[in-house]
Design a protein around this motif. Structure first.
Motif, short mmCIF file in Angstrom:
data_model
loop_
_atom_site.label_atom_id
_atom_site.label_comp_id
_atom_site.label_asym_id
_atom_site.label_seq_id
_atom_site.Cartn_x
_atom_site.Cartn_y
_atom_site.Cartn_z
N ALA A 8 99.39 48.93 -22.93
CA ALA A 8 98.04 48.73 -22.41
C ALA A 8 98.01 47.54 -21.46
O ALA A 8 97.17 47.47 -20.56
N ALA A 9 98.95 46.60 -21.66
CA ALA A 9 99.00 45.38 -20.87
C ALA A 9 99.77 45.54 -19.56
O ALA A 9 99.92 44.56 -18.82
N THR A 10 100.24 46.76 -19.26
CA THR A 10 100.99 46.98 -18.02
C THR A 10 100.38 48.15 -17.24
O THR A 10 101.07 49.13 -16.94
N PRO A 11 99.10 48.07 -16.91
CA PRO A 11 98.41 49.26 -16.38
C PRO A 11 98.88 49.72 -15.01
O PRO A 11 98.75 50.90 -14.68
N GLU A 12 99.43 48.82 -14.20
CA GLU A 12 99.81 49.20 -12.84
C GLU A 12 101.16 49.89 -12.77
O GLU A 12 101.50 50.48 -11.74
N TRP A 13 101.94 49.81 -13.81
CA TRP A 13 103.31 50.31 -13.79
C TRP A 13 103.42 51.69 -14.41
O TRP A 13 102.77 51.99 -15.42
N SER A 14 104.28 52.52 -13.83
CA SER A 14 104.63 53.78 -14.47
C SER A 14 105.48 53.47 -15.70
O SER A 14 106.00 52.35 -15.85
N PRO A 15 105.66 54.44 -16.59
CA PRO A 15 106.53 54.17 -17.74
C PRO A 15 107.93 53.70 -17.34
O PRO A 15 108.47 52.77 -17.95
N THR A 35 97.15 57.85 -25.76
CA THR A 35 95.77 58.26 -25.92
C THR A 35 95.35 59.09 -24.70
O THR A 35 95.96 58.97 -23.62
N ASP A 36 94.35 59.91 -24.87
CA ASP A 36 93.75 60.60 -23.73
C ASP A 36 92.72 59.65 -23.13
O ASP A 36 91.74 59.29 -23.79
N GLN A 37 92.94 59.23 -21.90
CA GLN A 37 92.12 58.20 -21.29
C GLN A 37 91.34 58.74 -20.09
O GLN A 37 91.68 59.78 -19.53
N ALA A 38 90.32 58.00 -19.72
CA ALA A 38 89.54 58.36 -18.53
C ALA A 38 90.33 58.01 -17.27
O ALA A 38 91.17 57.10 -17.27
N ASP A 39 90.06 58.75 -16.20
CA ASP A 39 90.66 58.42 -14.90
C ASP A 39 89.96 57.21 -14.30
O ASP A 39 88.83 56.86 -14.67
N ALA A 40 90.64 56.55 -13.37
CA ALA A 40 90.06 55.41 -12.66
C ALA A 40 90.72 55.29 -11.31
O ALA A 40 91.92 55.57 -11.16
N GLU A 41 89.95 54.90 -10.30
CA GLU A 41 90.51 54.73 -8.97
C GLU A 41 91.57 53.63 -8.95
O GLU A 41 92.60 53.73 -8.27
N THR A 42 91.31 52.57 -9.70
CA THR A 42 92.26 51.47 -9.82
C THR A 42 92.77 51.42 -11.25
O THR A 42 91.97 51.42 -12.19
N PRO A 43 94.08 51.38 -11.47
CA PRO A 43 94.59 51.32 -12.84
C PRO A 43 94.03 50.13 -13.59
O PRO A 43 93.97 49.01 -13.07
N GLY A 44 93.58 50.37 -14.81
CA GLY A 44 93.04 49.32 -15.66
C GLY A 44 93.63 49.38 -17.04
O GLY A 44 94.35 50.32 -17.39
N ARG A 50 98.62 53.53 -16.06
CA ARG A 50 99.75 54.37 -15.68
C ARG A 50 100.86 54.37 -16.74
O ARG A 50 101.70 55.28 -16.76
N ALA A 51 100.88 53.38 -17.62
CA ALA A 51 101.92 53.28 -18.64
C ALA A 51 101.45 53.85 -19.97
O ALA A 51 101.97 53.49 -21.03
N THR A 52 100.47 54.73 -19.92
CA THR A 52 99.94 55.39 -21.11
C THR A 52 100.39 56.85 -21.12
O THR A 52 100.33 57.53 -20.10
N TRP A 53 100.82 57.31 -22.29
CA TRP A 53 101.16 58.72 -22.46
C TRP A 53 99.96 59.44 -23.07
O TRP A 53 99.33 58.93 -24.00
N PRO A 54 99.63 60.65 -22.58
CA PRO A 54 98.47 61.37 -23.13
C PRO A 54 98.75 61.91 -24.53
O PRO A 54 99.86 62.35 -24.84
N LEU A 55 97.71 61.87 -25.35
CA LEU A 55 97.81 62.44 -26.69
C LEU A 55 97.90 63.96 -26.61
O LEU A 55 98.68 64.58 -27.33
N THR A 56 97.12 64.56 -25.74
CA THR A 56 97.17 66.00 -25.56
C THR A 56 98.53 66.38 -24.98
O THR A 56 98.95 65.86 -23.96
N GLY A 57 99.22 67.26 -25.65
CA GLY A 57 100.55 67.66 -25.20
C GLY A 57 101.62 66.64 -25.50
O GLY A 57 102.70 66.68 -24.88
N LEU A 58 101.37 65.73 -26.43
CA LEU A 58 102.33 64.66 -26.73
C LEU A 58 103.71 65.22 -27.09
O LEU A 58 104.73 64.63 -26.71
N GLU A 59 103.73 66.34 -27.78
CA GLU A 59 105.00 66.90 -28.21
C GLU A 59 105.94 67.13 -27.03
O GLU A 59 107.15 66.89 -27.13
N GLU A 60 105.38 67.57 -25.91
CA GLU A 60 106.19 67.83 -24.74
C GLU A 60 106.70 66.53 -24.09
O GLU A 60 107.71 66.54 -23.38
#
Length: 306
Positions: A8-15, A35-44, A50-60
């Motif tokens: 959560a503390a690295t929002p600008e970076w990809s995984p 977590t499944d998060q809201a979109d934003a124009e600027t990463p927050g 950007r360093a968050t993985w979605p809960l939906t489809g986590l298995e994949e």
């Protein structure tokens, strides 16, 4: 102790960017935000991260999470999940993913205040955690709950009451000193002893109270808590590390720095790692001093040591 970063503390970076930078700086591990998060124009921190993985489809996503973490040479300190304890389907999903990753532990979240009948909600949450512990046993992992302001468990005393009697191999508590600046602070020596075998993980951030620019009906100043850098907040992090060393804690300490002070993110994290290592080294020196018979042995804060 080993040090990691919650993404959560690295929002600008990809995984990939996150683990590459953390490994280069010398961090020991990573705690992925899922977590499944809201979109934003600027990463927050909380939306568009950007360093968050979605809960939906986590298995994949599990093979990719495992690959990039391993290739960076980092370990999993835990999995930073947001599934509510009452959401059994998603708790099961998080437990299964944690087992597949070999991450060992995963956070589940608790009801937020106000809840109406607190005792009834507390009892229902206890039942949910009993179920989660049974599932964690089957998966060979551990459920974590966090001391968090604005929830039914903001203090060590409340957390112990919630998990007391459950298997500490399968459920543990995250101590978070930054959250405790908002609500739930107890003497650190006492709080860690209260948690005892249930202290499984430590999050570190800082916060402070400031006038929020508003005034009460009587003209009094209205105060509110805000996140602060590690060295500017009200939480005494040296005291925290002394208290942890005093009880023999030698597990993970995960950074959560949610301050945007215009420094490059890599500078923030490198400064934070140096700060945490320095606090730990000072705590070890303090322990040697205590062992020599020169001081107290309860991890006391500055006022108590005087």
């Amino acid at each position: 102790m080993r040090f990691s970063v919650f993404t959560a503390a690295t929002p600008e970076w990809s995984p990939e960017e996150a683990v590459r930078e953390l490994a280069a700086q010398g961090w020991d591990g990573v705690e992925w935000r899922i977590t499944d998060q809201a979109d934003a124009e600027t990463p927050g921190f909380w939306a568009g991260n950007r360093a968050t993985w979605p809960l939906t489809g986590l298995e994949e996503s599990v093979p990719e999470i495992l690959r990039i973490t391993n290739e960076a040479g980092l370990d999993f300190s835990a999995v930073g999940g947001y599934a509510q304890a009452a959401d059994h389907d998603n708790v099961e999903r998080m437990l299964s993913a944690t087992a597949a990753l070999g991450a060992g532990r995963v956070r589940v979240t608790l009801p937020k205040l106000p809840v109406g009948d607190y005792r009834a909600v507390f009892a229902a949450t206890r039942a949910d955690l009993e179920w989660a512990v049974e599932r964690a046993e089957l998966h060979g992992v551990q459920v974590l709950i966090e001391l968090h302001h604005g929830t039914i468990v903001s203090s060590a005393s409340a957390a112990y009451r919630l998990v007391e009697g459950l298997d500490p191999r399968r459920i543990g508590v995250i101590h978070d000193i930054g959250n405790l600046v908002h609500e739930g602070f107890e003497d650190l020596g006492a709080a860690l002893q209260i948690l005892g075998e249930y202290l499984a993980h430590v999050h570190v951030k800082n916060a402070r109270w400031w006038p929020n620019g508003e005034f009460g009906i009587d003209g009094s100043t209205v105060w509110a808590p805000y996140w602060a850098s590690l060295h500017e907040g009200q939480a005494d992090l040296d005291w925290l590390f002394r208290a942890l060393v005093a009880i023999g804690y030698d597990g993970w300490v995960t950074l959560e720095d949610f301050v945007d002070d215009n420094r490059p993110r890599e500078k923030v994290l490198s400064d934070d790692l140096a700060f945490l290592r320095g606090a730990y080294e000072r705590a070890l020196m303090w322990a040697e001093w205590v062992a020599s018979g020169a001081g107290d042995d309860d991890g006391a804060g500055p006022a108590e040591q005087a």
